[in-house]
Scaffold this motif. Sequence first.
Motif, PDB file in Angstrom:
ATOM      1  N   SER A  63      35.216 -17.447 -11.854  1.00 16.48           N
ATOM      2  CA  SER A  63      33.944 -18.060 -12.221  1.00 16.48           C
ATOM      3  C   SER A  63      33.037 -18.037 -11.007  1.00 16.48           C
ATOM      4  O   SER A  63      33.494 -17.808  -9.878  1.00 16.48           O
ATOM      5  CB  SER A  63      34.151 -19.499 -12.706  1.00 16.48           C
ATOM      6  OG  SER A  63      34.733 -20.294 -11.686  1.00 16.48           O
ATOM      7  N   GLY A  64      31.746 -18.248 -11.253  1.00 13.59           N
ATOM      8  CA  GLY A  64      30.813 -18.409 -10.153  1.00 13.59           C
ATOM      9  C   GLY A  64      29.959 -17.210  -9.821  1.00 13.59           C
ATOM     10  O   GLY A  64      29.152 -17.274  -8.887  1.00 13.59           O
ATOM     11  N   GLY A  65      30.106 -16.137 -10.537  1.00 10.79           N
ATOM     12  CA  GLY A  65      29.258 -14.991 -10.254  1.00 10.79           C
ATOM     13  C   GLY A  65      27.822 -15.269 -10.672  1.00 10.79           C
ATOM     14  O   GLY A  65      27.516 -16.308 -11.257  1.00 10.79           O
ATOM     15  N   GLY A  66      26.937 -14.319 -10.382  1.00  7.73           N
ATOM     16  CA  GLY A  66      25.551 -14.486 -10.782  1.00  7.73           C
ATOM     17  C   GLY A  66      24.625 -13.568 -10.019  1.00  7.73           C
ATOM     18  O   GLY A  66      25.061 -12.596  -9.399  1.00  7.73           O
TER      19      GLY A  66
ATOM     20  N   GLY B  17      21.059 -14.164   0.577  1.00  7.53           N
ATOM     21  CA  GLY B  17      21.528 -15.420   0.005  1.00  7.53           C
ATOM     22  C   GLY B  17      23.034 -15.541   0.021  1.00  7.53           C
ATOM     23  O   GLY B  17      23.757 -14.690   0.564  1.00  7.53           O
ATOM     24  N   SER B  18      23.503 -16.637  -0.598  1.00 11.66           N
ATOM     25  CA  SER B  18      24.932 -16.935  -0.620  1.00 11.66           C
ATOM     26  C   SER B  18      25.390 -17.203  -2.043  1.00 11.66           C
ATOM     27  O   SER B  18      24.601 -17.622  -2.903  1.00 11.66           O
ATOM     28  CB  SER B  18      25.245 -18.163   0.246  1.00 11.66           C
ATOM     29  OG  SER B  18      24.917 -17.942   1.589  1.00 11.66           O
ATOM     30  N   LEU B  19      26.675 -16.999  -2.256  1.00 10.66           N
ATOM     31  CA  LEU B  19      27.281 -17.244  -3.558  1.00 10.66           C
ATOM     32  C   LEU B  19      28.761 -17.522  -3.323  1.00 10.66           C
ATOM     33  O   LEU B  19      29.363 -16.954  -2.391  1.00 10.66           O
ATOM     34  CB  LEU B  19      27.106 -16.015  -4.443  1.00 10.66           C
ATOM     35  CG  LEU B  19      27.149 -16.169  -5.958  1.00 10.66           C
ATOM     36  CD1 LEU B  19      26.039 -17.107  -6.431  1.00 10.66           C
ATOM     37  CD2 LEU B  19      26.987 -14.805  -6.620  1.00 10.66           C
ATOM     38  N   ARG B  20      29.345 -18.380  -4.147  1.00 11.82           N
ATOM     39  CA  ARG B  20      30.775 -18.606  -4.067  1.00 11.82           C
ATOM     40  C   ARG B  20      31.408 -18.331  -5.421  1.00 11.82           C
ATOM     41  O   ARG B  20      30.948 -18.856  -6.438  1.00 11.82           O
ATOM     42  CB  ARG B  20      31.094 -20.043  -3.645  1.00 11.82           C
ATOM     43  CG  ARG B  20      32.576 -20.250  -3.350  1.00 11.82           C
ATOM     44  CD  ARG B  20      32.893 -21.652  -2.898  1.00 11.82           C
ATOM     45  NE  ARG B  20      32.961 -22.593  -4.007  1.00 11.82           N
ATOM     46  CZ  ARG B  20      33.543 -23.786  -3.928  1.00 11.82           C
ATOM     47  NH1 ARG B  20      34.105 -24.178  -2.796  1.00 11.82           N
ATOM     48  NH2 ARG B  20      33.548 -24.599  -4.980  1.00 11.82           N
ATOM     49  N   VAL B  21      32.419 -17.503  -5.412  1.00 10.87           N
ATOM     50  CA  VAL B  21      33.185 -17.246  -6.621  1.00 10.87           C
ATOM     51  C   VAL B  21      34.557 -17.900  -6.492  1.00 10.87           C
ATOM     52  O   VAL B  21      35.087 -18.023  -5.388  1.00 10.87           O
ATOM     53  CB  VAL B  21      33.313 -15.738  -6.921  1.00 10.87           C
ATOM     54  CG1 VAL B  21      31.972 -15.158  -7.337  1.00 10.87           C
ATOM     55  CG2 VAL B  21      33.861 -14.976  -5.733  1.00 10.87           C
ATOM     56  N   SER B  22      35.078 -18.314  -7.639  1.00 10.76           N
ATOM     57  CA  SER B  22      36.351 -19.029  -7.666  1.00 10.76           C
ATOM     58  C   SER B  22      37.315 -18.312  -8.591  1.00 10.76           C
ATOM     59  O   SER B  22      36.904 -17.602  -9.512  1.00 10.76           O
ATOM     60  CB  SER B  22      36.156 -20.463  -8.173  1.00 10.76           C
ATOM     61  OG  SER B  22      35.183 -21.145  -7.436  1.00 10.76           O
TER      62      SER B  22
ATOM     63  N   PHE C 227      31.857 -12.916   4.653  1.00 10.19           N
ATOM     64  CA  PHE C 227      32.618 -13.531   3.563  1.00 10.19           C
ATOM     65  C   PHE C 227      33.771 -14.346   4.127  1.00 10.19           C
ATOM     66  O   PHE C 227      34.307 -14.041   5.207  1.00 10.19           O
ATOM     67  CB  PHE C 227      33.195 -12.459   2.648  1.00 10.19           C
ATOM     68  CG  PHE C 227      32.192 -11.706   1.818  1.00 10.19           C
ATOM     69  CD1 PHE C 227      30.833 -11.793   2.046  1.00 10.19           C
ATOM     70  CD2 PHE C 227      32.627 -10.893   0.766  1.00 10.19           C
ATOM     71  CE1 PHE C 227      29.911 -11.106   1.275  1.00 10.19           C
ATOM     72  CE2 PHE C 227      31.729 -10.189  -0.019  1.00 10.19           C
ATOM     73  CZ  PHE C 227      30.374 -10.294   0.254  1.00 10.19           C
ATOM     74  N   ALA C 228      34.172 -15.368   3.391  1.00  5.29           N
ATOM     75  CA  ALA C 228      35.313 -16.185   3.789  1.00  5.29           C
ATOM     76  C   ALA C 228      36.160 -16.511   2.568  1.00  5.29           C
ATOM     77  O   ALA C 228      35.628 -17.000   1.561  1.00  5.29           O
ATOM     78  CB  ALA C 228      34.856 -17.466   4.464  1.00  5.29           C
ATOM     79  N   ILE C 229      37.449 -16.242   2.657  1.00  5.49           N
ATOM     80  CA  ILE C 229      38.374 -16.562   1.583  1.00  5.49           C
ATOM     81  C   ILE C 229      39.119 -17.839   1.957  1.00  5.49           C
ATOM     82  O   ILE C 229      39.463 -18.061   3.126  1.00  5.49           O
ATOM     83  CB  ILE C 229      39.359 -15.397   1.316  1.00  5.49           C
ATOM     84  CG1 ILE C 229      40.166 -15.650   0.052  1.00  5.49           C
ATOM     85  CG2 ILE C 229      40.251 -15.140   2.523  1.00  5.49           C
ATOM     86  CD1 ILE C 229      40.997 -14.441  -0.402  1.00  5.49           C
TER      87      ILE C 229
ATOM     88  N   LEU D 296      35.992 -17.365  -2.766  1.00  6.83           N
ATOM     89  CA  LEU D 296      35.393 -16.360  -1.894  1.00  6.83           C
ATOM     90  C   LEU D 296      33.957 -16.788  -1.658  1.00  6.83           C
ATOM     91  O   LEU D 296      33.127 -16.712  -2.562  1.00  6.83           O
ATOM     92  CB  LEU D 296      35.446 -14.966  -2.520  1.00  6.83           C
ATOM     93  CG  LEU D 296      34.929 -13.841  -1.633  1.00  6.83           C
ATOM     94  CD1 LEU D 296      35.872 -13.634  -0.445  1.00  6.83           C
ATOM     95  CD2 LEU D 296      34.795 -12.540  -2.429  1.00  6.83           C
ATOM     96  N   GLN D 297      33.698 -17.271  -0.457  1.00  8.56           N
ATOM     97  CA  GLN D 297      32.346 -17.649  -0.064  1.00  8.56           C
ATOM     98  C   GLN D 297      31.662 -16.415   0.508  1.00  8.56           C
ATOM     99  O   GLN D 297      32.158 -15.817   1.467  1.00  8.56           O
ATOM    100  CB  GLN D 297      32.395 -18.762   0.989  1.00  8.56           C
ATOM    101  CG  GLN D 297      31.040 -19.173   1.522  1.00  8.56           C
ATOM    102  CD  GLN D 297      30.176 -19.850   0.479  1.00  8.56           C
ATOM    103  OE1 GLN D 297      30.640 -20.696  -0.286  1.00  8.56           O
ATOM    104  NE2 GLN D 297      28.897 -19.477   0.429  1.00  8.56           N
ATOM    105  N   MET D 298      30.539 -16.052  -0.094  1.00  7.73           N
ATOM    106  CA  MET D 298      29.840 -14.843   0.310  1.00  7.73           C
ATOM    107  C   MET D 298      28.475 -15.218   0.871  1.00  7.73           C
ATOM    108  O   MET D 298      27.642 -15.793   0.157  1.00  7.73           O
ATOM    109  CB  MET D 298      29.687 -13.904  -0.894  1.00  7.73           C
ATOM    110  CG  MET D 298      31.027 -13.520  -1.517  1.00  7.73           C
ATOM    111  SD  MET D 298      30.867 -12.427  -2.940  1.00  7.73           S
ATOM    112  CE  MET D 298      30.245 -13.579  -4.156  1.00  7.73           C
ATOM    113  N   ASN D 299      28.253 -14.907   2.126  1.00 13.04           N
ATOM    114  CA  ASN D 299      26.992 -15.199   2.802  1.00 13.04           C
ATOM    115  C   ASN D 299      26.310 -13.902   3.225  1.00 13.04           C
ATOM    116  O   ASN D 299      26.945 -12.847   3.276  1.00 13.04           O
ATOM    117  CB  ASN D 299      27.243 -16.084   4.021  1.00 13.04           C
ATOM    118  CG  ASN D 299      27.918 -17.395   3.681  1.00 13.04           C
ATOM    119  OD1 ASN D 299      27.619 -18.024   2.658  1.00 13.04           O
ATOM    120  ND2 ASN D 299      28.833 -17.835   4.537  1.00 13.04           N
TER     121      ASN D 299
END
Length: 124
Positions: free
Chosen positions: A7-10, A16-21, A68-70, A81-84
Amino acid sequence: QVQLVESGGGLVQAGGSLRVSCAASGRTFGSYTMGWFRQAPGKDREFVAAITWSEGFTYYADSVKGRFAISRDKAKNTVYLQMNSLKPEDTAVYSCAFKLPYGPVQSPTVYDYWGQGTQVTVSS
């Protein structure tokens, strides 16, 4: 059997940043590794990051290192997965995967279970 649900895509603008789970359920005990892969249209599936569940050792593709950080939450059986500093070339379907402790973490062929994937689109 292991079930994985992402979940968490978009859609996000470049920079920008996004976090997927990815929530795991089923036979999630013992030593295993959770990985994130991505696949853009017309391209092969590409390793992004991985984490060993017990020790928390992390691995990253060079293309995302430093951006990115897992991480994982053992209580929730969830990997993030935190994506910056996202770039348009990060646009892809991101999928999480589960593997037992054998084989290289970067190889998709050694992963036993996969989620359905979540779309991440980075606009320029």
